[in-house]
Motif scaffolding. Structure first.
Motif, short mmCIF file in Angstrom:
data_model
loop_
_atom_site.label_atom_id
_atom_site.label_comp_id
_atom_site.label_asym_id
_atom_site.label_seq_id
_atom_site.Cartn_x
_atom_site.Cartn_y
_atom_site.Cartn_z
N ARG A 1 22.56 3.69 -26.08
CA ARG A 1 22.76 2.49 -26.63
C ARG A 1 22.00 1.53 -25.67
NH1 ARG A 1 27.34 4.78 -28.36
NH2 ARG A 1 28.40 3.71 -30.16
N ILE A 2 21.86 1.91 -24.30
CA ILE A 2 21.14 0.98 -23.27
C ILE A 2 19.65 1.37 -23.98
CG2 ILE A 2 20.11 0.63 -21.19
CD1 ILE A 2 23.22 1.34 -20.10
N ALA A 3 19.07 2.63 -24.34
CA ALA A 3 17.93 2.57 -24.73
C ALA A 3 17.29 1.92 -25.93
CB ALA A 3 17.69 4.28 -24.76
N SER A 4 18.43 1.82 -27.06
CA SER A 4 18.26 1.21 -28.25
C SER A 4 17.96 -0.24 -27.91
CB SER A 4 19.34 1.72 -29.29
OG SER A 4 19.50 2.95 -29.40
N PHE A 5 18.71 -0.74 -26.97
CA PHE A 5 18.72 -2.21 -26.70
C PHE A 5 17.19 -2.50 -25.86
CE2 PHE A 5 19.54 -5.86 -24.03
CZ PHE A 5 20.40 -6.81 -24.85
N SER A 6 16.72 -1.73 -25.27
CA SER A 6 15.55 -1.84 -24.67
C SER A 6 14.38 -2.17 -25.56
CB SER A 6 15.10 -0.73 -23.54
OG SER A 6 14.93 0.41 -24.18
N LYS A 7 13.32 -3.02 -24.94
CA LYS A 7 12.15 -3.17 -25.67
C LYS A 7 10.89 -2.13 -25.22
CE LYS A 7 13.12 -8.04 -26.59
NZ LYS A 7 12.56 -9.27 -26.44
N GLY A 8 9.91 -1.99 -25.80
CA GLY A 8 8.79 -1.34 -25.43
C GLY A 8 8.32 -1.70 -23.93
N GLY A 9 8.19 -0.64 -23.10
CA GLY A 9 7.80 -0.75 -21.70
C GLY A 9 9.00 -0.92 -20.87
N GLN A 10 10.15 -1.54 -21.24
CA GLN A 10 11.32 -1.53 -20.40
C GLN A 10 12.15 -0.27 -19.99
OE1 GLN A 10 13.64 -4.44 -22.50
NE2 GLN A 10 12.88 -6.19 -21.61
N ILE A 11 12.47 -0.38 -18.82
CA ILE A 11 13.37 0.64 -18.38
C ILE A 11 14.81 -0.15 -17.94
CG2 ILE A 11 13.81 2.34 -16.54
CD1 ILE A 11 10.79 2.58 -15.84
N LEU A 12 15.59 0.22 -18.79
CA LEU A 12 16.99 -0.70 -18.47
C LEU A 12 18.13 0.36 -18.19
CD1 LEU A 12 17.34 -3.08 -21.56
CD2 LEU A 12 16.03 -3.32 -19.48
N CYS A 13 18.94 -0.14 -17.20
CA CYS A 13 19.89 0.82 -16.90
C CYS A 13 21.27 0.07 -16.43
CB CYS A 13 19.64 1.38 -15.48
SG CYS A 13 19.33 0.06 -13.94
N SER A 14 22.34 0.84 -16.25
CA SER A 14 23.76 0.39 -15.97
C SER A 14 23.98 -0.05 -14.54
CB SER A 14 24.91 1.43 -16.41
OG SER A 14 24.74 2.37 -15.70
N ALA A 15 24.86 -0.65 -14.19
CA ALA A 15 25.34 -1.09 -12.65
C ALA A 15 25.35 0.16 -11.83
CB ALA A 15 26.49 -1.95 -12.50
N SER A 16 25.90 1.27 -12.60
CA SER A 16 26.09 2.43 -11.67
C SER A 16 24.85 3.02 -11.32
CB SER A 16 26.72 3.42 -12.54
OG SER A 16 26.30 3.66 -13.69
N ILE A 17 23.85 2.89 -11.84
CA ILE A 17 22.55 3.25 -11.35
C ILE A 17 22.03 2.27 -10.15
CG2 ILE A 17 20.08 3.65 -12.20
CD1 ILE A 17 21.45 5.75 -13.38
N ILE A 18 21.99 1.12 -10.41
CA ILE A 18 21.54 0.35 -9.45
C ILE A 18 22.39 0.44 -8.23
CG2 ILE A 18 21.45 -2.16 -8.88
CD1 ILE A 18 19.34 -1.35 -10.90
N LYS A 19 23.81 0.70 -8.12
CA LYS A 19 24.72 0.95 -6.92
C LYS A 19 24.06 1.92 -6.14
CE LYS A 19 29.23 1.52 -5.64
NZ LYS A 19 30.56 1.74 -5.91
N GLU A 20 23.74 3.24 -6.71
CA GLU A 20 23.20 4.39 -6.12
C GLU A 20 21.74 4.21 -5.67
OE1 GLU A 20 24.08 8.03 -7.22
OE2 GLU A 20 26.12 7.77 -7.98
N VAL A 21 21.00 3.59 -6.52
CA VAL A 21 19.39 3.32 -5.91
C VAL A 21 19.23 2.26 -5.01
CG1 VAL A 21 17.25 2.70 -6.89
CG2 VAL A 21 18.77 4.09 -8.23
N ALA A 22 20.32 1.27 -5.11
CA ALA A 22 19.84 0.16 -4.11
C ALA A 22 20.09 0.46 -2.78
CB ALA A 22 20.72 -1.03 -4.65
#
Length: 223
Positions: A112-133
């Motif tokens: 669903r997040i991928a479908s929401f994204s536009k061309g060239g965008q990498i979108l993610c949920s807060a769970s990804i950001i929490k670990e990456v940050a």
């Protein structure tokens, strides 16, 4: 048994338009190149688990491996001449792998997040950001809380910042290929400049500019 994995769903923005404009042979060549890009981008524990048409599903043991894979895919796609933009969605959660397929709510949300994204965008949920940050300096932008179909609660959505040394590309309004302005055929319509991958696309545009221009107005590609 389910286990926690980071998951990425990605496909090519404008793939249907490209197929219609240039035919199935060109579409197949684009997918072949796309799979080369995907395989050359896999970082650390990242691995390709599914591919249907131009959509790929990649999983990784860590969110950072997956984010670096997505950033690499984004960069390699932009370096290709007359290619399509990749857009992607990422999440992390419990997944079940069986007979070469994966199951679970995590893949549903990533899709669903991928479908929401536009061309060239990498979108993610807060769970990804929490670990990456916690382990990297990758930059991201908070987009807000988004409602998705069949999900009871809103999802905090973020955009991963992808750095690029390349000139910003333009989108061919006919086939949706990324084209660089200093290399592309171009023409003006109602005060706006349009860029094309080929004379064929320019001819199609000039035969019915309103049709292609109106479909092109809201389309952007993140750098």
């Amino acid at each position: 048994m389910e286990r926690k994995l980071a998951i990425l769903v990605a496909d090519l923005a404008g793939y249907t338009a490209l197929t219609e404009a240039h035919g199935s042979f060109s579409a197949a060549q684009i997918v072949d190149k796309y799979l080369q890009i995907v395989n050359n981008s896999l970082t650390g524990s990242s691995r390709l688990v599914e591919r249907v048409g131009d959509e790929v599903v990649i999983v990784a043991e860590t969110a950072l491996d997956l984010v670096e894979t997505a950033l690499r895919m984004h960069q390699l796609a932009k370096e290709e001449d007359n290619f399509l933009a990749i857009h992607a969605g990422m999440h992390i959660g419990d997944l079940l792998e069986r007979n070469g397929s994966i199951f679970g709510t995590a893949i549903n949300l990533a899709s669903r997040i991928a479908s929401f994204s536009k061309g060239g965008q990498i979108l993610c949920s807060a769970s990804i950001i929490k670990e990456v940050a916690e382990v990297s300096s990758i930059e991201f932008t908070f987009l807000g809380e988004i409602s998705f179909k069949n999900l009871r609660t809103k999802v905090e959505l973020f955009k991963i910042k992808a750095e690029s040394h390349l000139l910003p590309p333009h989108i061919d309004p006919v086939c949706r290929m990324l084209v660089l302005p200093n290399q592309a055929i171009h023409c003006q319509h109602e005060g706006k400049m349009y860029y094309f991958c080929s004379g064929e696309c320019q001819t199609l545009f000039t035969s019915s500019p309103k049709d292609f221009a109106s479909a092109h107005e809201d389309e952007t590609v993140d750098s």
